[in-house]
Design an enzyme around this catalytic site. Structure first.
Site, PDB file in Angstrom:
ATOM      1  N   ASP A   1       0.832  -1.162  -0.123  1.00 41.49           N
ATOM      2  CA  ASP A   1      -0.011  -0.030   0.012  1.00 41.49           C
ATOM      3  C   ASP A   1       0.918   1.205  -0.269  1.00 41.49           C
ATOM      4  O   ASP A   1       0.455   2.326  -0.145  1.00 41.49           O
ATOM      5  CB  ASP A   1      -0.864  -0.139   1.280  1.00 41.49           C
ATOM      6  N   SER A   2       2.119   1.114   0.239  1.00 46.96           N
ATOM      7  CA  SER A   2       3.409   1.968  -0.148  1.00 46.96           C
ATOM      8  C   SER A   2       2.930   2.857  -1.547  1.00 46.96           C
ATOM      9  O   SER A   2       3.415   3.947  -1.770  1.00 46.96           O
ATOM     10  CB  SER A   2       4.446   1.757   0.196  1.00 46.96           C
TER      11      SER A   2
ATOM     12  N   ASP B   1      -1.251  -6.326  -0.384  1.00 45.82           N
ATOM     13  CA  ASP B   1      -1.065  -5.729   0.931  1.00 45.82           C
ATOM     14  C   ASP B   1      -2.778  -5.307   1.443  1.00 45.82           C
ATOM     15  O   ASP B   1      -3.241  -4.324   0.761  1.00 45.82           O
ATOM     16  CB  ASP B   1      -0.338  -4.319   0.718  1.00 45.82           C
TER      17      ASP B   1
ATOM     18  N   LYS C   1      -1.110  -9.543   2.741  1.00 54.78           N
ATOM     19  CA  LYS C   1      -0.296  -9.116   3.755  1.00 54.78           C
ATOM     20  C   LYS C   1      -1.194  -8.184   4.923  1.00 54.78           C
ATOM     21  O   LYS C   1      -2.024  -7.363   4.150  1.00 54.78           O
ATOM     22  CB  LYS C   1       0.888  -8.304   3.754  1.00 54.78           C
TER      23      LYS C   1
ATOM     24  N   GLU D   1      -1.395  -5.809   8.393  1.00 58.93           N
ATOM     25  CA  GLU D   1      -0.699  -4.997   9.460  1.00 58.93           C
ATOM     26  C   GLU D   1      -1.280  -5.236  10.646  1.00 58.93           C
ATOM     27  O   GLU D   1      -2.480  -5.473  10.877  1.00 58.93           O
ATOM     28  CB  GLU D   1      -0.688  -3.610   9.326  1.00 58.93           C
TER      29      GLU D   1
ATOM     30  N   GLU E   1       9.169  -4.426  10.656  1.00 54.05           N
ATOM     31  CA  GLU E   1       9.681  -3.115  10.034  1.00 54.05           C
ATOM     32  C   GLU E   1      10.230  -2.357  11.223  1.00 54.05           C
ATOM     33  O   GLU E   1       9.399  -2.030  12.301  1.00 54.05           O
ATOM     34  CB  GLU E   1       8.399  -2.600   9.344  1.00 54.05           C
TER      35      GLU E   1
HETATM   36  O1  KIV Z   1       3.442  -1.240   1.530  1.00 54.43           O
HETATM   37  C1  KIV Z   1       4.710  -1.656   1.580  1.00 54.43           C
HETATM   38  O2  KIV Z   1       5.462  -1.526   0.581  1.00 54.43           O
HETATM   39  C2  KIV Z   1       5.257  -2.389   2.747  1.00 54.43           C
HETATM   40  C3  KIV Z   1       6.580  -2.979   2.677  1.00 54.43           C
HETATM   41  C4  KIV Z   1       7.647  -1.752   2.656  1.00 54.43           C
HETATM   42  C5  KIV Z   1       6.883  -3.911   3.747  1.00 54.43           C
HETATM   43  O3  KIV Z   1       4.426  -2.738   3.604  1.00 54.43           O
END
Ligand code: KIV
Length: 262
Positions: free
Chosen positions: A43-44, A82, A111, A113, A180
């Site tokens: 989600d980055s 994510d 993934k 969090e 992280e």
């Molecule tokens: O959103 C992302 O890219 C991440 C990674 C940096 C672990 O969560």
């Protein structure tokens, strides 16, 4: 690496797992042709692609669209989608809908969090056949609660709490976990304490693998720097030279030449 079974086996067999966070079809074609093991559609993307200040702008729909694009270029590599901001906190039905959208788009895993308060969601997805990767330490979706981008797990009590969370993630059936921004000693302790692979980012080298963002590791994110990033290529300089050369050739009338013209 094509499956979470291979991912899990690496804990004992090695070599360490390389994971890259990427968002587009274009990036995933590079990754498919590389020895990088697996792809996280993180989600980055809200920050890196869209220039948002935080990851909160990502939604399940936006994520699914990027997962589809990445999966089409990934050459069968393991693609992990994510869960965006609060997607795991709306209850099991909403989480199932989000996971279904991701897996229909081509992800093989998701993934999520954090763990406290949504262990039931993790467990339900795993028991429904959706592999889940945990993520603890500095979890950007909880940025306001954490008081900013800060190393987590400093001090005995905070470290012990991270070990507890890692064990809870393993107990929920997750196939791995991202750590992280935690001190290397804490990452080492967690890696020894759980039977699933740990993937570090800003967590030292004693984890079972490492993840970095595509643009960060290739020097394509000008102006962004943080201690744990190593630039494995100066992509920004390559792009800059290419663009300058194009503009110069156009200005001089050198482009296109005869061979480049119908
Ligand atoms: O959103 C992302 O890219 C991440 C990674 C940096 C672990 O969560």
């Amino acid at each position: 690496m094509k499956s979470v079974l291979e991912f899990k086996a690496r804990k004992t067999s090695g070599p360490k797992i390389s994971m890259v966070s990427a968002y587009t079809h274009w990036e995933s074609r590079f990754l498919a042709a590389s020895p990088v093991d697996c792809i996280l559609v993180g989600d980055s993307l809200a920050v890196v692609l869209d220039g948002e200040p935080l990851t909160f702008a990502a939604t399940p729909e936006i994520m699914a669209r990027h997962i589809r694009a990445v999966a089409r270029g990934a050459g069968g590599k393991l693609v992990i989608g994510d869960f965006p901001f609060l997607a795991a906190r709306r209850g099991i039905v909403a989480a199932v809908d989000c996971a279904a959208g991701f897996l229909r788009a081509g992800a093989s895993a998701v993934k999520i969090e954090g763990v406290d308060g949504h262990e039931d969601v993790l467990r339900h997805l795993v028991q429904s056949g959706v592999p889940v990767l945990g993520h603890i330490g500095l979890t950007p979706q909880s940025l306001h609660a954490l008081g900013g981008y800060k190393v987590q797990g400093k001090g005995e009590a905070a470290a012990a709490d991270l070990v507890r969370q890692a064990r809870a993630i393993e107990a929920a059936g997750c196939f791995g976990l991202v750590l992280e921004c935690v001190p290397p000693a804490v990452a080492r302790e967690i890696t020894a304490a759980v039977g699933i692979p740990t993937i570090g980012i800003g967590a030292g080298h004693d984890t079972d693998g490492q993840v970095l963002v595509f643009h960060d590791l290739l020097g394509l994110n000008p102006g962004f720097d943080t201690r744990f990033i190593r630039r494995f290529a100066d992509g920004g300089a390559v792009v800059g030279h290419g663009l300058a050369a194009f503009a110069k050739a156009v200005a001089k009338g050198d482009y296109p030449n005869k061979r480049e013209t119908y």
